[in-house]
Design a protein around this motif. Structure first.
Motif, PDB file in Angstrom:
ATOM      1  N   LEU A 304      58.100 115.266   5.923  1.00  0.00           N
ATOM      2  CA  LEU A 304      57.896 115.279   6.980  1.00  0.00           C
ATOM      3  C   LEU A 304      58.650 114.287   6.628  1.00  0.00           C
ATOM      4  CD1 LEU A 304      55.877 117.832   8.547  1.00  0.00           C
ATOM      5  CD2 LEU A 304      57.816 118.169   8.368  1.00  0.00           C
ATOM      6  N   PRO A 305      59.251 113.926   8.275  1.00  0.00           N
ATOM      7  CA  PRO A 305      59.666 112.024   8.131  1.00  0.00           C
ATOM      8  C   PRO A 305      58.590 111.249   9.231  1.00  0.00           C
ATOM      9  CG  PRO A 305      60.968 113.680   9.776  1.00  0.00           C
ATOM     10  CD  PRO A 305      60.318 114.515   8.877  1.00  0.00           C
ATOM     11  N   ILE A 306      58.165 109.775   8.779  1.00  0.00           N
ATOM     12  CA  ILE A 306      57.276 109.179   9.411  1.00  0.00           C
ATOM     13  C   ILE A 306      57.317 109.550  11.124  1.00  0.00           C
ATOM     14  CG2 ILE A 306      56.269 107.626   9.516  1.00  0.00           C
ATOM     15  CD1 ILE A 306      55.594 108.414   7.236  1.00  0.00           C
ATOM     16  N   GLY A 307      58.623 109.485  11.002  1.00  0.00           N
ATOM     17  CA  GLY A 307      58.463 109.693  13.050  1.00  0.00           C
ATOM     18  C   GLY A 307      58.744 110.376  12.913  1.00  0.00           C
ATOM     19  N   PHE A 308      58.109 111.867  12.686  1.00  0.00           N
ATOM     20  CA  PHE A 308      57.782 113.354  13.402  1.00  0.00           C
ATOM     21  C   PHE A 308      56.688 113.003  13.090  1.00  0.00           C
ATOM     22  CE2 PHE A 308      56.445 117.343  12.664  1.00  0.00           C
ATOM     23  CZ  PHE A 308      56.902 117.990  13.274  1.00  0.00           C
ATOM     24  N   LEU A 309      55.857 112.484  12.670  1.00  0.00           N
ATOM     25  CA  LEU A 309      54.398 112.459  12.409  1.00  0.00           C
ATOM     26  C   LEU A 309      54.031 111.473  13.039  1.00  0.00           C
ATOM     27  CD1 LEU A 309      53.835 112.998   8.224  1.00  0.00           C
ATOM     28  CD2 LEU A 309      53.171 114.592   9.695  1.00  0.00           C
ATOM     29  N   ALA A 310      54.089 110.615  13.695  1.00  0.00           N
ATOM     30  CA  ALA A 310      54.132 109.434  14.419  1.00  0.00           C
ATOM     31  C   ALA A 310      54.225 110.043  15.947  1.00  0.00           C
ATOM     32  CB  ALA A 310      54.262 108.033  14.217  1.00  0.00           C
ATOM     33  N   ALA A 311      54.660 111.531  16.177  1.00  0.00           N
ATOM     34  CA  ALA A 311      55.198 111.657  17.471  1.00  0.00           C
ATOM     35  C   ALA A 311      53.822 112.511  17.556  1.00  0.00           C
ATOM     36  CB  ALA A 311      56.477 112.349  17.658  1.00  0.00           C
ATOM     37  N   HIS A 312      52.814 112.696  16.980  1.00  0.00           N
ATOM     38  CA  HIS A 312      51.867 113.552  17.176  1.00  0.00           C
ATOM     39  C   HIS A 312      51.942 114.766  18.024  1.00  0.00           C
ATOM     40  CE1 HIS A 312      50.011 109.629  17.481  1.00  0.00           C
ATOM     41  NE2 HIS A 312      50.435 109.099  18.836  1.00  0.00           N
ATOM     42  N   PRO A 313      52.705 115.844  16.408  1.00  0.00           N
ATOM     43  CA  PRO A 313      52.653 117.327  16.757  1.00  0.00           C
ATOM     44  C   PRO A 313      51.954 118.047  17.008  1.00  0.00           C
ATOM     45  CG  PRO A 313      53.557 116.207  14.380  1.00  0.00           C
ATOM     46  CD  PRO A 313      53.198 114.998  15.421  1.00  0.00           C
ATOM     47  N   THR A 314      51.992 118.822  17.489  1.00  0.00           N
ATOM     48  CA  THR A 314      50.688 120.304  17.360  1.00  0.00           C
ATOM     49  C   THR A 314      50.744 120.674  15.931  1.00  0.00           C
ATOM     50  OG1 THR A 314      52.545 122.320  18.137  1.00  0.00           O
ATOM     51  CG2 THR A 314      51.480 120.939  20.237  1.00  0.00           C
ATOM     52  N   LEU A 315      49.472 121.385  15.933  1.00  0.00           N
ATOM     53  CA  LEU A 315      49.021 121.886  14.485  1.00  0.00           C
ATOM     54  C   LEU A 315      50.784 123.329  14.133  1.00  0.00           C
ATOM     55  CD1 LEU A 315      47.483 122.473  12.118  1.00  0.00           C
ATOM     56  CD2 LEU A 315      46.063 124.114  13.462  1.00  0.00           C
ATOM     57  N   PHE A 316      50.806 123.435  14.806  1.00  0.00           N
ATOM     58  CA  PHE A 316      51.925 124.995  14.575  1.00  0.00           C
ATOM     59  C   PHE A 316      52.951 124.294  14.909  1.00  0.00           C
ATOM     60  CE2 PHE A 316      48.697 128.329  15.719  1.00  0.00           C
ATOM     61  CZ  PHE A 316      48.618 128.846  14.905  1.00  0.00           C
ATOM     62  N   GLY A 317      54.159 123.048  15.468  1.00  0.00           N
ATOM     63  CA  GLY A 317      54.669 122.425  14.954  1.00  0.00           C
ATOM     64  C   GLY A 317      54.846 122.216  14.030  1.00  0.00           C
ATOM     65  N   PHE A 318      53.905 121.117  13.568  1.00  0.00           N
ATOM     66  CA  PHE A 318      53.838 120.474  12.100  1.00  0.00           C
ATOM     67  C   PHE A 318      53.755 121.403  11.265  1.00  0.00           C
ATOM     68  CE2 PHE A 318      51.162 120.123   8.464  1.00  0.00           C
ATOM     69  CZ  PHE A 318      51.081 118.476   7.925  1.00  0.00           C
ATOM     70  N   LEU A 319      53.108 123.213  11.113  1.00  0.00           N
ATOM     71  CA  LEU A 319      53.286 123.953  10.095  1.00  0.00           C
ATOM     72  C   LEU A 319      54.361 124.308  10.331  1.00  0.00           C
ATOM     73  CD1 LEU A 319      49.956 125.533  10.493  1.00  0.00           C
ATOM     74  CD2 LEU A 319      50.672 124.099   9.027  1.00  0.00           C
ATOM     75  N   ASP A 320      55.289 124.213  11.612  1.00  0.00           N
ATOM     76  CA  ASP A 320      56.723 125.026  11.297  1.00  0.00           C
ATOM     77  C   ASP A 320      57.495 125.176  10.651  1.00  0.00           C
ATOM     78  OD1 ASP A 320      56.667 127.605  12.935  1.00  0.00           O
ATOM     79  OD2 ASP A 320      56.148 126.251  14.785  1.00  0.00           O
ATOM     80  N   ARG A 321      57.965 122.502  10.735  1.00  0.00           N
ATOM     81  CA  ARG A 321      58.487 122.211  10.167  1.00  0.00           C
ATOM     82  C   ARG A 321      58.282 122.283   8.978  1.00  0.00           C
ATOM     83  NH1 ARG A 321      61.080 118.020  13.077  1.00  0.00           N
ATOM     84  NH2 ARG A 321      62.077 117.312  10.901  1.00  0.00           N
ATOM     85  N   MET A 322      57.000 122.126   8.281  1.00  0.00           N
ATOM     86  CA  MET A 322      57.013 122.051   6.363  1.00  0.00           C
ATOM     87  C   MET A 322      57.462 123.970   5.967  1.00  0.00           C
ATOM     88  SD  MET A 322      52.829 121.119   5.773  1.00  0.00           S
ATOM     89  CE  MET A 322      53.063 121.410   3.901  1.00  0.00           C
ATOM     90  N   ARG A 323      57.224 124.267   6.734  1.00  0.00           N
ATOM     91  CA  ARG A 323      58.044 126.012   6.706  1.00  0.00           C
ATOM     92  C   ARG A 323      59.499 126.125   6.333  1.00  0.00           C
ATOM     93  NH1 ARG A 323      60.059 130.436   9.597  1.00  0.00           N
ATOM     94  NH2 ARG A 323      60.430 132.472   8.584  1.00  0.00           N
ATOM     95  N   ASP A 324      59.927 125.255   7.392  1.00  0.00           N
ATOM     96  CA  ASP A 324      61.863 125.091   7.516  1.00  0.00           C
ATOM     97  C   ASP A 324      61.608 124.164   6.132  1.00  0.00           C
ATOM     98  OD1 ASP A 324      61.502 126.259   9.660  1.00  0.00           O
ATOM     99  OD2 ASP A 324      62.303 124.175  11.070  1.00  0.00           O
TER     100      ASP A 324
END
Length: 522
Positions: A304-324
Motif C-alpha cells: 500500500l502507498p504511504i499516502g493511503f496509510l497516512a490518511a488513516h483508513p479504516t480496518l476494512f478499508g485497509f484489508l480491502d486494498r490489500m485484497r485488491d
C-alpha cells in the motif's frame, strides 16, 4: 467543592465588592460623621473625621479611624498603597489610569460605579491625600445594620480565605490588562518571577498576556502559557472569564502535565525510530478502527502507498486494498472473505488471532492480532516466506534420508548426544517390533536398552553398548554379537557420529566383509 468558571467569577466579584462595601459601610456608618469637618493642611485630620488617607509614595503615614478600619479590611499582602488600591479599584476603575498624574494635576475627583461615593485625591507637598465621601443622606441606623455588618464580615473572611489559600493564582483585570485585584498566590508568583521590588508596585504587573482573548466572544476561554526565570520554565493553564468590562482570571500549574506530554513525545519518537528499523509490519487501529500508527515495513509488506496509510483508513478499508493487491488469502467468494476479516477483528480484540497467510504471489505472512488499551488493536505482519521455504527444504531432506534408511537391510537406530532416539528405519521396526518415534513421549536410551535386553538372552553387552552411546569422545567403532529369544544371532554395530551422536546397526551375524574387517580391527 469544585468551583466552575461562572461560580468562581461570581465569588471573586462578590469578594471585591463586599470588601469595599463592607469597609465603606463600617467606616461611614459606625464612625463619626466628619465629611464637613476641616482637615489639617498636610494631615489626615482629626482621628474621628471621616475616611481620609495620607500616603508618602506607597506607605501610609496617616489616616482617620474610619480610614484605618477600611484599610484593615484590605488583603494583607503588599504595600499599604497596593492594599488600598485592591479595595478601591473595583468601585473606582478610572483611578488606576489617572492616579499616576496626580502630582501634575494637583486635584482629582472620582465617582463610584453605583454613584453613591465620591473619591477626592489631592497632591500636597509630595504627599497623596485621599478622601472618601458618601452621597447617601439616609443611611440605615446602626441598630438595624449591626447584624448585617457582622454577616458581611463573616462572608468577607470566608471569601478572602477561599482566594488567599487557593493553591492557584486568581486575579481580576480590565480588557487593557490592568490588574485591579489578585490573591496571595499571584503575589507570590510576582515575587518569584519579577522580584520583591515589582511585588510592591501598583498597579501590579500582568504576568500573562491576555490580549488575544480580551475581545473574545466566548464567555470563558482557556489557553496555555509559561513563566520563565533563570532557573526554570513553569507552565500554566490560564482560565479567563468575562464579567462585565473586566475579566476574572486563574492560572493552574500544569508542570506535571507538560512533563508527561514531553515524556510521551520522547517515548513516541523512540518507538517511531524503533518501529522504523523493524522488518515486520506494524499496524495499530484505534477503537474506531482507524489506522493511527504504522511503520515503513508495513508499506513494503502490504504494497500500500504511504499516502493511503497516512490518511488513516479504516480496518476494512485497509484489508480491502490489500485484497485488491493480492496480499490476503483469496477465498472462493467475497462474503466468506468478509466473514474471515470479521473473525480477524474479533480474534484480535480477544488477543487470540494468529494465522499464516499463504498468498497467490508465493509469499507467506504470519499475522498476529493483539488488543491494546482503550479498545485499540494492533496487527503484526511478518514475511516468513524464507522460513517456510527453509522448513520445506529441511523436511524434504529429512524425508529423503529416511527413504534411504528404509531401503537398507540393516536395522538402524540413531541416538543424539543426550541419548534420545532421533531416527530409525523400517528394518529396525521389523526387528524389534516397535517404533520409538511414534510414542507420545520422547523415548530415551534407558527405554531402548530395556527393549533390546528383554528381547534377547541375558548379556553384559547391552550395558557396554549403553556406555558407548553415552560416551561422546574417543570412540572407535565397536561390533559385538547378541542372541534373540527366538534363537537368531545378530551382529550389533556401534559407530560414533559427529556432534556426539551414535548409530547402532543390527543384521544377521557375519555375512559382510565389512563386518569381518571391523571385527578384526576391534
Amino acid at each position: 467543592m469544585v468551583l466552575t468558571g461562572a461560580t468562581l467569577a461570581a465569588v471573586l466579584g462578590l469578594s471585591s465588592l463586599t470588601a469595599v462595601s463592607l469597609a465603606l459601610f463600617a467606616a461611614s456608618h459606625f464612625g463619626p460623621d466628619g465629611h464637613q469637618a476641616k482637615r489639617a493642611a498636610n494631615g489626615a485630620g482629626h482621628r474621628d473625621e471621616g475616611i481620609v488617607f495620607l500616603f508618602d509614595r506607597s506607605s501610609l503615614v496617616d489616616a482617620t479611624r474610619a480610614g484605618e478600619r477600611l484599610i484593615a479590611a484590605a488583603p494583607n499582602d503588599g504595600s499599604d498603597w497596593v492594599r488600598l488600591m485592591s479595595l478601591l479599584l473595583p468601585e473606582f476603575p478610572e483611578l488606576q489610569g489617572r492616579i499616576d498624574r496626580l502630582a501634575g494635576e494637583g486635584l482629582q475627583t472620582y465617582t463610584s460605579r453605583d454613584e453613591t461615593t465620591r473619591l477626592t485625591a489631592e497632591w500636597r507637598d509630595g504627599l497623596r491625600r485621599l478622601t472618601l465621601v458618601d452621597y447617601d443622606v439616609n443611611p440605615p441606623t446602626a441598630e438595624i445594620d449591626a447584624h448585617n455588618l457582622a454577616a458581611l464580615e463573616r462572608e468577607l473572611d470566608t471569601l478572602r480565605a477561599n482566594t488567599d489559600f487557593a493553591p492557584f493564582m486568581v486575579w481580576r483585570q480590565n480588557r487593557e490588562g490592568r490588574i485591579s485585584w489578585f490573591n496571595r498566590r499571584y503575589l507570590e508568583e510576582i515575587k518569584r518571577v519579577r522580584g520583591k521590588k515589582d511585588a510592591g508596585r501598583w498597579p501590579a504587573p500582568a504576568l500573562f498576556d491576555t490580549a488575544a482573548v480580551a475581545d473574545s466572544a466566548e464567555k470563558s476561554t482557556v489557553f496555555r502559557a509559561s513563566l520563565e526565570t533563570k532557573r526554570k520554565e513553569t507552565w500554566y493553564d490560564v482560565h479567563v472569564h468575562h464579567v462585565g468590562d473586566e475579566m476574572i482570571c486563574s492560572a493552574i500549574n500544569i508542570d506535571k502535565v507538560v512533563g508527561a506530554e514531553q515524556q510521551l513525545r520522547a517515548f513516541m519518537q523512540t518507538l517511531t525510530k524503533t518501529f522504523a528499523d523493524l522488518s515486520v509490519g506494524l499496524a495499530i487501529f484505534d477503537r474506531a478502527r482507524r489506522l493511527v500508527m504504522f511503520n515503513p515495513a508495513l508499506a513494503d509488506l502490504s504494497g500500500l502507498p504511504i499516502g493511503f496509510l497516512a490518511a488513516h483508513p479504516t480496518l476494512f478499508g485497509f484489508l480491502d486494498r490489500m485484497r485488491d493487491l493480492g496480499r490476503v488469502p483469496e477465498p472462493r467468494n467475497y462474503t466468506e472473505w468478509r466473514k474471515n476479516m470479521a473473525d480477524l477483528e474479533e480474534g484480535a480484540v480477544d488477543g487470540t488471532y494468529l494465522e499464516t497467510w499463504t498468498l497467490a504471489t508465493g509469499q507467506t505472512f504470519r499475522v498476529t492480532g493483539q488488543p491494546h488499551p482503550d479498545g485499540a488493536i494492533a496487527f503484526v505482519f511478518e514475511d516468513i516466506s524464507a522460513e517456510i521455504s527453509l522448513t520445506r527444504r529441511f523436511r524434504s531432506e529429512v524425508e529423503a534420508r529416511q527413504s534411504v534408511l528404509d531401503q537398507m537391510e540393516e536395522a538402524v537406530a540413531v541416538f543424539s548426544g543426550s541419548g534420545a532416539v532421533t531416527m530409525v528405519n523400517s528394518a529396525y521396526v521389523d526387528l524389534w517390533g516397535h517404533d520409538p518415534l511414534e510414542c507420545v513421549e520422547n523415548v530415551g536410551l534407558a527405554d531402548v536398552i530395556s527393549t533390546w535386553s528383554s528381547a534377547s538372552l541375558p548379556s553384559a553387552m547391552w550395558t557396554e553398548g549403553a556406555n558407548f552411546i553415552r560416551n561422546s569422545r574417543g570412540r572407535d567403532p565397536w561390533i559385538t554379537d547378541a542372541t534373540l529369544l527366538d534363537g537368531r544371532a545378530i551382529s550389533c554395530r556401534f559407530v560414533g557420529l559427529p556432534g556426539g551422536a551414535t548409530m547402532v546397526g543390527f543384521r544377521p551375524l557375519g555375512r559382510s566383509s565389512r563386518d569381518v574387517e571391523l571385527r578384526r580391527r576391534a
